[in-house]
Write a protein that holds these residues in place. Structure first.
Motif, PDB file in Angstrom:
ATOM      1  N   THR A 363       0.839  -1.202   0.000  1.00  0.00           N
ATOM      2  CA  THR A 363       0.000   0.000   0.000  1.00  0.00           C
ATOM      3  C   THR A 363       0.869   1.245   0.000  1.00  0.00           C
ATOM      4  O   THR A 363       1.759   1.394   0.838  1.00  0.00           O
ATOM      5  N   VAL A 364       0.617   2.133  -0.948  1.00  0.00           N
ATOM      6  CA  VAL A 364       1.349   3.393  -1.054  1.00  0.00           C
ATOM      7  C   VAL A 364       0.349   4.533  -0.937  1.00  0.00           C
ATOM      8  O   VAL A 364      -0.684   4.546  -1.621  1.00  0.00           O
ATOM      9  N   SER A 365       0.639   5.482  -0.046  1.00  0.00           N
ATOM     10  CA  SER A 365      -0.251   6.639   0.133  1.00  0.00           C
ATOM     11  C   SER A 365       0.572   7.920   0.166  1.00  0.00           C
ATOM     12  O   SER A 365       1.725   7.925   0.602  1.00  0.00           O
ATOM     13  N   LEU A 366      -0.054   8.992  -0.301  1.00  0.00           N
ATOM     14  CA  LEU A 366       0.618  10.292  -0.348  1.00  0.00           C
ATOM     15  C   LEU A 366      -0.336  11.339   0.205  1.00  0.00           C
ATOM     16  O   LEU A 366      -1.450  11.519  -0.302  1.00  0.00           O
ATOM     17  N   LEU A 367       0.072  12.007   1.270  1.00  0.00           N
ATOM     18  CA  LEU A 367      -0.769  13.010   1.926  1.00  0.00           C
ATOM     19  C   LEU A 367      -0.029  14.344   1.980  1.00  0.00           C
ATOM     20  O   LEU A 367       1.176  14.384   2.232  1.00  0.00           O
ATOM     21  N   ASN A 368      -0.780  15.423   1.767  1.00  0.00           N
ATOM     22  CA  ASN A 368      -0.222  16.778   1.861  1.00  0.00           C
ATOM     23  C   ASN A 368      -0.721  17.448   3.134  1.00  0.00           C
ATOM     24  O   ASN A 368      -1.928  17.486   3.395  1.00  0.00           O
ATOM     25  N   ASP A 369       0.191  17.935   3.911  1.00  0.00           N
ATOM     26  CA  ASP A 369      -0.156  18.677   5.128  1.00  0.00           C
ATOM     27  C   ASP A 369       0.233  20.139   4.899  1.00  0.00           C
ATOM     28  O   ASP A 369       1.386  20.536   5.069  1.00  0.00           O
ATOM     29  N   ASP A 370      -0.776  20.949   4.502  1.00  0.00           N
ATOM     30  CA  ASP A 370      -0.503  22.355   4.183  1.00  0.00           C
ATOM     31  C   ASP A 370      -0.107  23.156   5.414  1.00  0.00           C
ATOM     32  O   ASP A 370       0.660  24.113   5.319  1.00  0.00           O
ATOM     33  N   GLU A 371      -0.634  22.776   6.578  1.00  0.00           N
ATOM     34  CA  GLU A 371      -0.298  23.516   7.806  1.00  0.00           C
ATOM     35  C   GLU A 371       1.182  23.365   8.154  1.00  0.00           C
ATOM     36  O   GLU A 371       1.853  24.325   8.529  1.00  0.00           O
ATOM     37  N   LYS A 372       1.680  22.125   8.044  1.00  0.00           N
ATOM     38  CA  LYS A 372       3.101  21.865   8.334  1.00  0.00           C
ATOM     39  C   LYS A 372       3.984  22.066   7.116  1.00  0.00           C
ATOM     40  O   LYS A 372       5.199  21.939   7.205  1.00  0.00           O
ATOM     41  N   ASN A 373       3.343  22.313   5.944  1.00  0.00           N
ATOM     42  CA  ASN A 373       4.075  22.495   4.696  1.00  0.00           C
ATOM     43  C   ASN A 373       4.920  21.262   4.370  1.00  0.00           C
ATOM     44  O   ASN A 373       6.071  21.351   3.951  1.00  0.00           O
ATOM     45  N   LEU A 374       4.310  20.083   4.559  1.00  0.00           N
ATOM     46  CA  LEU A 374       4.982  18.805   4.327  1.00  0.00           C
ATOM     47  C   LEU A 374       4.128  17.889   3.476  1.00  0.00           C
ATOM     48  O   LEU A 374       2.891  17.946   3.515  1.00  0.00           O
ATOM     49  N   ALA A 375       4.811  17.028   2.717  1.00  0.00           N
ATOM     50  CA  ALA A 375       4.152  15.923   2.018  1.00  0.00           C
ATOM     51  C   ALA A 375       4.656  14.626   2.627  1.00  0.00           C
ATOM     52  O   ALA A 375       5.856  14.455   2.808  1.00  0.00           O
ATOM     53  N   GLU A 376       3.725  13.721   2.958  1.00  0.00           N
ATOM     54  CA  GLU A 376       4.094  12.469   3.623  1.00  0.00           C
ATOM     55  C   GLU A 376       3.814  11.287   2.696  1.00  0.00           C
ATOM     56  O   GLU A 376       2.678  11.041   2.301  1.00  0.00           O
ATOM     57  N   LEU A 377       4.883  10.573   2.342  1.00  0.00           N
ATOM     58  CA  LEU A 377       4.778   9.378   1.507  1.00  0.00           C
ATOM     59  C   LEU A 377       4.910   8.153   2.400  1.00  0.00           C
ATOM     60  O   LEU A 377       5.906   8.009   3.107  1.00  0.00           O
ATOM     61  N   THR A 378       3.907   7.261   2.353  1.00  0.00           N
ATOM     62  CA  THR A 378       3.918   6.050   3.184  1.00  0.00           C
ATOM     63  C   THR A 378       3.925   4.823   2.290  1.00  0.00           C
ATOM     64  O   THR A 378       3.097   4.702   1.376  1.00  0.00           O
ATOM     65  N   ILE A 379       4.850   3.911   2.546  1.00  0.00           N
ATOM     66  CA  ILE A 379       4.933   2.625   1.834  1.00  0.00           C
ATOM     67  C   ILE A 379       4.817   1.528   2.879  1.00  0.00           C
ATOM     68  O   ILE A 379       5.684   1.415   3.753  1.00  0.00           O
TER      69      ILE A 379
END
Length: 448
Positions: A363-379
């Motif tokens: 499972t691969v997911s990609l989330l954007n956190d605009d408040e923290k100004n981060l993109a989180e990629l999970t594998i």
């Protein structure tokens, strides 16, 4: 190149010269003060006599030339006259306390004159009495006491300078001997030192700085030894990993020579195996080359769409692992980074998840956190997982988690080592959690 002993010697000489310069300046100031003080005394005395002659002396009172007025009036009222010799001239009358009459010839009107290298000071003035008649007054000061005082100070200063030179020379010699001894010990240490006897031969030092140097030297040797061991281990493991596919290829070539010409099935099987081992060896060489040239890698930051790169990596791995199932819902994400290194990073993480996932979905997911100004990629995989102890070594070269179960899994143990180096180059954050027989989760964080 400058030497330590030469630098210390120059510093010692400079210190002595500075001390001598301070003494000379001090003596100059002292001598000037004594002369100016004497001149000031003479001018004050002359001003006093000017007033006294104007008030007390008349044309009829000639006792001034008999000395009574000088001693009984002038010196009683002004004690500074005690150190001066007075000469007074009026027409043919002369009162003089100066035995050397030649000194009087050097007197200049209203000016303090130096005679015989400051043996005497002479001051001459024309003074008028209350009747308006002119009296010539000459004051002479013998500077014998001042010169004696001055030269006593000179002798004291010279004695102090000589003592300072002797003490500093002695102290410098002792210091230089200690420094030479320490340098000789360092040279001996450098010649005889080995990692086995480093602590045994460590000398006792006079100076803390030499202890610091030796401690730093010891730490450097230990680091070099550790890096050398890792390098040797890397070379051995690389040699082993390269020998294995070569040995397999050689075996299939022998098989072709013996039976392949007569049996097409054996021939085709050997060719397929040789092709697979060639690809495997080519992949290993690529990884080794990446690690070898790591210090020369320069990242190029530009805007890239992360989901597009992930989809490209998934597509490429589908050809390599046709049975792999990768679940990914793209989310449009723009980051600033190096496209080639990001591709290699994602590819290695996905490949590890596929290899150790026990054929379960990845499972691969990609989330954007605009408040923290981060993109989180999970594998995330649901594979064999790792223990906490194994997790501490995943970035080591040629490390294989759960070796007893990973023997059947193709690989070289270089993927996570490459991942670590890319993360360091791109300055990314990574978090890995794993549980045996449950699976592994990898989280990567990118700045938006």
């Amino acid at each position: 190149m400058k030497t330590l002993s030469g630098t210390l010697r120059r510093s010692s000489i400079q210190t002595i010269c500075l001390f001598a310069a301070v003494l000379i300046i001090s003596l100059s100031i002292t001598g000037k003060y004594l002369i100016n003080s004497s001149k000031h005394t003479m001018r004050n005395a002359m001003a006093f006599l000017k007033y006294e002659i104007l008030e007390e002396v008349s044309s009829k009172s000639m006792e001034i030339f008999e000395g009574d007025l000088v001693n009984n009036l002038f010196r009683v009222e002004n004690p500074s006259l005690e150190d001066l010799k007075i000469t007074i001239k009026y027409k043919d009358h002369i009162y003089s306390e100066t035995q050397d009459k030649k000194i009087l010839n050097f007197a200049i009107d209203d000016k303090v004159t130096n005679i015989h290298m400051y043996d005497y000071l002479v001051l001459k003035n024309e003074l008028k009495n209350r009747d308006g008649e002119t009296f010539t007054v000459i004051l002479v000061k013998n500077l014998g006491d001042e010169k004696k005082f001055f030269f006593n100070i000179v002798y004291i200063f010279l004695a102090g300078l000589i003592v300072t030179i002797i003490i500093s020379s002695f102290a410098f010699s002792r210091l230089l001997k200690k420094v030479d001894k320490q340098l000789s010990l360092l040279e001996k240490l450098n010649t005889n030192i080995t990692l086995e006897n480093l602590e045994v031969i460590k000398p006792t030092n006079y100076f803390k700085e030499f202890d610091t140097i030796i401690d730093s030297y010891e730490e450097m040797l230990l680091r070099l030894d550790e890096q050398n061991k890792k390098q040797i281990e890397f070379v051995h493991n690389s040699s082993h990993e390269l020998k294995t596919p070569l040995f397999i290829i050689s075996g299939y070539i022998d098989m072709i020579k013996r039976w392949g010409k007569k049996d097409p099935e054996i021939f085709n099987e050997a060719l397929v195996s040789i092709e697979d081992e060639t690809k495997n060896m080519n992949l290993l060489i690529e990884k080794l080359l990446f690690i070898a040239k790591e210090s020369d890698i320069r990242s190029e930051r530009k805007e890239i769409e992360l989901s597009e790169i992930i989809l490209g990596c998934i597509s490429g791995l589908k050809h390599q692992y046709p049975k792999a199932e990768i679940v990914f819902n793209p989310e449009y994400t723009i980051i600033k980074s190096d496209e080639a290194l990001i591709k290699l990073l994602v590819k290695n993480l996905l490949e590890n998840a596929i290899k150790y996932g026990k054929n379960n979905p990845v499972t691969v997911s990609l989330l954007n956190d605009d408040e923290k100004n981060l993109a989180e990629l999970t594998i995330q995989d649901e594979g064999i997982g790792m223990t906490s102890e194994e997790l501490q070594h995943i970035y080591d070269r040629f490390f294989r988690a759960n070796k007893s179960r990973s023997k059947e899994i193709a690989g070289h143990g270089l993927g996570m080592s490459i991942v670590k180096r890319i993360i360091n180059i791109l300055k990314l954050d990574i978090k890995i959690s794993s549980t045996p027989n449950v699976g592994t989760t990898v989280k990567l964080f990118f700045d938006l």
